[in-house]
Design an enzyme around this catalytic site. Structure first.
Site, short mmCIF file in Angstrom:
data_model
loop_
_atom_site.label_atom_id
_atom_site.label_comp_id
_atom_site.label_asym_id
_atom_site.label_seq_id
_atom_site.Cartn_x
_atom_site.Cartn_y
_atom_site.Cartn_z
CG HIS A 17 -1.89 -1.08 1.34
ND1 HIS A 17 -2.09 -1.81 2.49
CD2 HIS A 17 -2.77 -1.57 0.44
CE1 HIS A 17 -3.04 -2.71 2.28
NE2 HIS A 17 -3.47 -2.59 1.05
CE LYS A 41 -10.83 -7.98 1.90
NZ LYS A 41 -9.77 -7.00 1.56
NE ARG A 90 -2.63 -7.85 -4.01
CZ ARG A 90 -3.29 -8.28 -2.96
NH1 ARG A 90 -2.66 -8.47 -1.82
NH2 ARG A 90 -4.56 -8.55 -3.03
CB SER A 127 -4.41 -6.57 4.66
OG SER A 127 -4.01 -5.32 4.18
#
Ligand code: PNS
Length: 147
Positions: A17, A41, A90, A127
């Site tokens: 990030h 989430k 990514r 994360s």
């Protein structure tokens, strides 16, 4: 003034990030890090702790602001007068997800999303990986920015 909102749950904020924000600063006059809520989430770190961490990381960076928001990302972008949404990609999996978010956000608000490819050396960092290591008290210092 070109402003970009960099939204995410940042639970926690990683060096991946961090790299996207730094590279975003070469494109925009200001980058606003928006700590939002991903309804799919369950958050690990409380929002206040995430805010504090990110604020500390960018304490010396005048062109970065940190906000927390509830609700739609485009509403946060409008409130903060950001003309762009900035996101990192990514992988192919990220790409599909980013494409549908960018389409929805553009359709809802006219706000364009700018995607930056993550550097290859950071592509494996997420994360959720960091959270797993934290749960088992493992070292995460190589995965999160030092403050
Ligand atoms: O950390 P993440 O999962 O990459 O962050 C995703 C986030 C918070 C940017 C996304 O879930 C989001 O935008 N949530 C707010 C709700 C919203 O605007 N939904 C419409 C986008 S399609």
């Amino acid at each position: 003034m070109k402003r970009a909102l960099f939204p995410g749950s940042f639970d926690p904020f990683t060096i991946g990030h961090y790299d996207i924000v730094k590279r975003g600063l070469t494109l925009f006059d200001e980058v606003i890090i928006g700590i939002g809520h991903n309804a799919d989430k369950h958050s690990y770190l409380p929002i206040d702790e995430r805010m504090e961490r990110v604020k500390r990381i960018f304490a010396d960076e005048k062109k970065v602001r940190v906000v927390a928001y509830d609700g739609l990302t485009v509403d946060c972008a409008k409130k903060e007068q950001a003309q762009f949404i900035l996101r990192g990609v990514r992988s192919v999996q990220d790409y599909e997800y980013e494409r549908s978010m960018a389409d929805a956000n553009l359709q809802m608000s006219g706000i364009e999303t700018v995607l930056l490819y993550s550097k290859s050396e950071y592509a494996y960092i997420s994360s959720s990986l960091v959270r797993d290591l934290m749960r088992y008290n493992k070292d995460i210092s190589h995965l999160v920015p030092t403050v």
